[in-house]
Motif scaffolding. Structure first.
Motif: not given
Length: 281
Positions: A172-176
């Protein structure tokens, strides 16, 4: 040397065996890389191959009871990231500025976000000269939202936070990476709360709804080892929770044990305060 020795089939002619084996390998690699429609034997195809648009894989449900304000935010995120809509986005912003000369910039931006979709629909309705995709975007999404607990896109499998708690893996970890108000390119981090799929007629556009860590106030820091540290308790950007699923990268969060409360602390929880960010798995 271990690889070259395996080419030897005749111990009295090791150099010749190595040369022949090496040449054979070069020919095979050329065939695999440059001959079209070749199906290599024994090499499994990635399950993500040819699935750049994404596909829901878990927990599909149809939700008709989402507040209109949330759908409006999601719709603006889609319009904001469309190259077809970009000229109209600038036109509307200029109109709002010219009609509200004495208003602060924050008010103009908020007014633009709240009213752009309605303005675009009125401006383009009935215009047969525009692209078909732009017509569907101008009409707006369906009020029935498809939601998922798992989604495959960008070569990754993404889960919501709730699904992650049931899983042995962290997905579930995200980076933008986005341009901030100061014009600099910054990275933003958090976990996925919800996975939406907006329907614009034939167009299906997936979005992730997240609670982003505030970059200000110590939410995101870089330690002396050049590691990125995030504090999930410092939440920001609540008016912009959505992001296009195709624009995010997956990250992995590890508990920062150095931020754990001391044993003689009066705090009841014994969990570390911060997490360390690792790119990818």
């Amino acid at each position: 040397m271990s690889v070259l020795k395996k080419y030897v089939r005749n111990c009295s002619r090791p150099e010749g065996c190595i040369a022949k084996g090496y040449g054979t390998e070069e020919v095979i690699e050329f065939c695999v890389d440059f001959i079209d429609d070749l199906n290599p034997i024994g090499v499994p195809m990635s399950r993500h191959e040819g699935r750049l648009k994404g596909k829901g894989i878990l927990g599909k449900k149809s939700n008709m009871h989402i507040p209109e304000s949330e759908i409006r935010k999601a719709n603006f995120t889609v319009l904001q990231n469309s190259s077809l809509v970009a000229p109209y986005m600038d036109e509307h912003m200029n109109i709002v500025r010219s009609e509200n000369l004495w208003k602060p910039e924050a008010w103009i931006t908020r007014h633009h976000i709240d009213n752009f979709a309605v303005w675009l629909r009125a401006k383009l309705m009935g215009d047969g000269t525009i692209a078909e995709q732009l017509q569907w975007l101008a009409r707006g999404p369906s009020m029935t939202i498809m939601q998922y607990q798992g989604y495959e896109i960008n070569g990754y499998t993404f889960y919501t936070r709730a699904q992650d708690e049931k899983s042995t893996n962290q997905n579930s970890g995200v980076r933008i990476d986005a341009i901030g108000n100061d014009g600099n390119k910054d990275s933003y981090f958090r976990v996925i709360e919800e996975i939406w799929e907006l329907e614009y007629g034939p167009l299906m556009i997936p979005l992730f709804r997240c609670q982003w860590v505030n970059r200000a106030g110590g939410g995101i820091t870089i330690d002396r080892y050049r590691m990125t540290i995030v504090d999930f308790k410092k939440i920001g950007y609540k008016d912009e929770p959505f992001v296009l699923a195709k624009d995010v990268a997956q990250v992995f969060y590890v508990k920062d044990m150095s931020s754990k409360s001391r044993k003689n602390s009066v705090k009841s929880d014994d969990e570390p305060k911060c997490h360390i960010v690792f790119p990818g798995k």
